[in-house]
Enzyme design. Structure first.
Site, PDB file in Angstrom:
ATOM      1  N   LYS A  45     125.204  36.302  80.234  1.00  0.00           N
ATOM      2  CA  LYS A  45     126.325  37.245  80.304  1.00  0.00           C
ATOM      3  C   LYS A  45     127.252  37.101  79.102  1.00  0.00           C
ATOM      4  O   LYS A  45     127.675  35.982  78.762  1.00  0.00           O
ATOM      5  CB  LYS A  45     127.084  36.967  81.612  1.00  0.00           C
ATOM      6  CG  LYS A  45     128.348  37.780  81.807  1.00  0.00           C
ATOM      7  CD  LYS A  45     128.069  39.230  82.103  1.00  0.00           C
ATOM      8  CE  LYS A  45     129.351  40.059  82.052  1.00  0.00           C
ATOM      9  NZ  LYS A  45     129.106  41.472  81.780  1.00  0.00           N
ATOM     10  N   LEU A  49     132.838  43.574  79.577  1.00  0.00           N
ATOM     11  CA  LEU A  49     132.685  42.161  79.225  1.00  0.00           C
ATOM     12  C   LEU A  49     133.416  41.210  80.160  1.00  0.00           C
ATOM     13  O   LEU A  49     134.038  40.248  79.713  1.00  0.00           O
ATOM     14  CB  LEU A  49     133.143  41.913  77.775  1.00  0.00           C
ATOM     15  CG  LEU A  49     132.319  42.605  76.709  1.00  0.00           C
ATOM     16  CD1 LEU A  49     132.999  42.472  75.358  1.00  0.00           C
ATOM     17  CD2 LEU A  49     130.910  42.026  76.651  1.00  0.00           C
ATOM     18  N   ASN A  89     126.923  40.140  69.944  1.00  0.00           N
ATOM     19  CA  ASN A  89     127.133  41.539  70.319  1.00  0.00           C
ATOM     20  C   ASN A  89     128.212  42.118  69.425  1.00  0.00           C
ATOM     21  O   ASN A  89     129.393  41.801  69.584  1.00  0.00           O
ATOM     22  CB  ASN A  89     127.545  41.584  71.793  1.00  0.00           C
ATOM     23  CG  ASN A  89     127.990  42.963  72.236  1.00  0.00           C
ATOM     24  OD1 ASN A  89     127.775  43.953  71.542  1.00  0.00           O
ATOM     25  ND2 ASN A  89     128.623  43.026  73.395  1.00  0.00           N
ATOM     26  N   CYS A 133     131.610  45.418  70.126  1.00  0.00           N
ATOM     27  CA  CYS A 133     132.990  45.357  70.622  1.00  0.00           C
ATOM     28  C   CYS A 133     133.963  45.946  69.608  1.00  0.00           C
ATOM     29  O   CYS A 133     133.736  45.874  68.411  1.00  0.00           O
ATOM     30  CB  CYS A 133     133.425  43.919  70.857  1.00  0.00           C
ATOM     31  SG  CYS A 133     132.166  42.910  71.532  1.00  0.00           S
ATOM     32  N   ASN A 155     121.874  48.318  71.983  1.00  0.00           N
ATOM     33  CA  ASN A 155     122.873  48.226  73.034  1.00  0.00           C
ATOM     34  C   ASN A 155     122.944  49.621  73.697  1.00  0.00           C
ATOM     35  O   ASN A 155     122.195  50.517  73.338  1.00  0.00           O
ATOM     36  CB  ASN A 155     124.224  47.811  72.423  1.00  0.00           C
ATOM     37  CG  ASN A 155     125.103  47.078  73.429  1.00  0.00           C
ATOM     38  OD1 ASN A 155     125.107  47.415  74.605  1.00  0.00           O
ATOM     39  ND2 ASN A 155     125.849  46.102  72.959  1.00  0.00           N
ATOM     40  N   GLY A 171     116.709  45.122  80.545  1.00  0.00           N
ATOM     41  CA  GLY A 171     118.081  45.109  81.049  1.00  0.00           C
ATOM     42  C   GLY A 171     118.223  45.782  82.392  1.00  0.00           C
ATOM     43  O   GLY A 171     118.037  45.175  83.454  1.00  0.00           O
TER      44      GLY A 171
END
Lengths: 245, 303
Positions: free
Chosen positions: B45, B73, B128, B131, B193, B266
């Protein structure tokens, strides 16, 4: 949690837009009232989480659901003998040990079914159970007779007064009780929260992704930290609730 | 099984199937159902410097062959990941895990990466970069080659483990971002993503998601992901992890034929918690059906 195939035993309309679905399969993952199952429906991407109305915790599960969109409408068209892919044993359950001798159950609409299994367990434990069940109108009333047959004292309340008492559940919960359990739409939960005295618990609904704690889609803030409605919920103690503004 | 093994940035994994970050928590929910040590690895996570609650609910919306999420998040923060999640994870997963990290400034990313780098359980970093950059007007790091390169370069300098840049598809040319990350030292690239999307509820006439928009994922995005993986794999020399809508063993092979060294699964985990278990078990027979001897050779076919 368990993931398995169930067979539909019956799937019948019991009130306006309301169906009782009985399924047969491996129900051993269910621990107690308050828990829910997550049903995969053909043509829908996400599963539909529905609280358990009663179960023998071995092979039989009954749920009562309202048709509120395409998914539940598709479910209502399924027939006895059809197979369903179901995740079972999801969420926490009501705390039976806190009930005291005279627990009060407060249910509204689609929130009534999980309280039925709870009532069964409480009656089995020798408790004197009172149930205040709220609906919009006569055509939407269901399960009231079943609560009565269990031996509960039942007060049916309809907003328009077409059956039972007229008004809201909050108008009929003032008599003394040892503990309360409440399940219904969020505006009702909030109204009950403001009205009740003493301890009790509320069962919540939220849009879910997975239903078993992986996606964090249904999180809420509580006094005791962040919780997932699907995992640490859906039942929260009154004292830990923080309402969304 | 030897024919399923692949090498990911210098670490051999038993098979190329990796649950994607945000769909597998820290593994325990799935470890209740099956032995998660059968996985190649998994990406945990998304972890940030501080604890985050994330976005308001509703965070989830149904779509045709997919879903939108706007979790934002939510995670316990890097210190609790180290003190609580990793020790618990150790009991159910014995292989190196992929640490997915996020941040809202270059310093955030570096802090989180450095804190995790000394943890033995961690095999790779997956950064990632989707963001928003709070110092860059809120624009996502991953939509600008310069800020993507800044983040990857800064993290790479401070850690000993391989750094994989996870790219956002919400850009004009994803190969430019991929190249910028490679030039900044990325040891691998993972993509895609989620795609920015939204739904409106006809009953309320309002957006379903509280935050209005969210990330679209699921089988519907697979062709888009496949195309982008193909483009990036033809552009960079470092290994590529392909993800986006994978839900079957056939999808895994197709993604590897587009140039992916490994894949992430996912959204499929959320619908069927056994998804990765089934894919891994079905891979050998699907390989046989298509005359595939070894998975590690697939990416060369269209190179």
């Amino acid at each position: 949690m368990n993931s398995s195939l169930f067979q539909i035993v019956s799937n019948d309309a019991i009130a306006k837009n309301t169906y009782r679905l009985e399924i047969l399969g491996d129900a051993k993952a269910l621990k107690g009232p308050g828990q829910f199952i997550n049903i995969r429906i053909d043509g829908m991407f996400l599963r539909r989480p529905i609280s358990v109305c009663t179960s023998d915790r071995k092979e039989r599960i009954t749920v009562i659901y309202k048709t509120v969109g395409k998914g539940t409408e598709a479910l209502s068209r399924m027939k006895p003998g059809d197979k369903l892919d179901v995740l079972t044993g999801l969420g926490n359950s009501y705390d039976l040990s806190s009930s005291g001798d005279k627990p009060l159950l407060i249910g509204g609409g689609a929130g009534v079914p999980p309280l039925f299994w709870l009532a069964e367990e409480l009656v089995k434990d020798g408790k004197t159970v009172r149930a205040v069940l709220g609906f919009n109108t006569k055509e939407e009333v269901f399960l009231a007779d079943d609560f009565e047959r269990l031996g509960c004292e039942v007060t049916v309340v309809t907003v328009d007064g077409s059956l039972g008492r007229k008004g809201f559940v909050t108008d009929y919960i003032l008599r003394p009780y040892t503990y309360f359990y409440c399940c219904g739409p969020e505006p009702m939960l909030k109204a009950v929260y403001r009205t009740v005295s003493g301890s009790g618990e509320f069962s919540f609904e939220e849009r879910m992704g997975c239903g078993f704690g992986a996606c964090m889609g249904c999180s809420c803030r509580t006094v005791t930290g962040y919780k997932r409605i699907c995992r640490e919920g859906p039942v929260l103690k009154k004292e830990e609730i923080l309402w969304k503004e | 099984m030897e024919r399923m093994k692949v090498s990911l940035c210098g670490i051999e994994i038993d098979n190329p199937v990796i649950p994607a970050s945000g769909t597998f928590g820290f593994g325990y929910e799935f470890a209740e159902l099956y032995d998660i040590d059968i996985l190649g690895t998994f990406s945990f996570k998304g972890t940030t410097k501080d604890e985050r609650f994330g976005n308001p609910t509703p965070r989830i919306a149904e779509c045709t062959a997919g879903m939108i999420n706007s979790v934002g998040l939510q995670n316990p923060g890097v210190e609790r990941v180290i003190s609580e999640e990793l020790p618990k994870l150790k009991k159910v997963f014995g292989k190196p895990v992929m640490a997915n990290i996020s941040g809202f400034s270059v310093e955030d990313y570096v802090y989180t990466a450095e804190r995790l780098d000394s943890e033995d359980q961690i095999g790779w970093f997956e950064v990632n970069i989707s963001c928003p950059n709070v110092h860059g007007g809120g624009m996502s790091f991953g939509t600008d080659p310069k800020s993507a390169s800044q983040v990857i370069g800064a993290v790479k300098k401070k850690v000993s483990k391989p750094v994989i840049a996870k790219l956002s598809p919400n850009v004009t040319d994803i190969t430019t971002i991929a190249s910028a990350c490679e030039d900044a030292g990325a040891d691998g690239i993972s993509l895609i993503n989620t795609l920015l999307g939204m739904r409106i509820d006809l009953k309320t006439k309002k957006p379903v998601i509280a935050n209005i928009m969210g990330g679209f994922s699921g089988p519907a995005v697979f062709p888009v992901a496949l195309r982008m993986v193909w483009q990036v794999a033809h552009r960079v020399k470092v290994p590529v992890i392909g993800l986006g809508g994978i839900s079957t063993a056939e999808d895994v092979i197709e993604m590897m034929l587009a140039g992916a060294t490994a894949v992430e699964v996912g959204t499929a985990n959320l619908i069927d918690p056994y998804a990765c278990f089934k894919i891994i078990n079905e891979l050998p027979s699907v390989m046989d059906r298509y005359g595939i001897g070894s998975l590690s050779k697939l990416k060369e076919i269209n190179a």
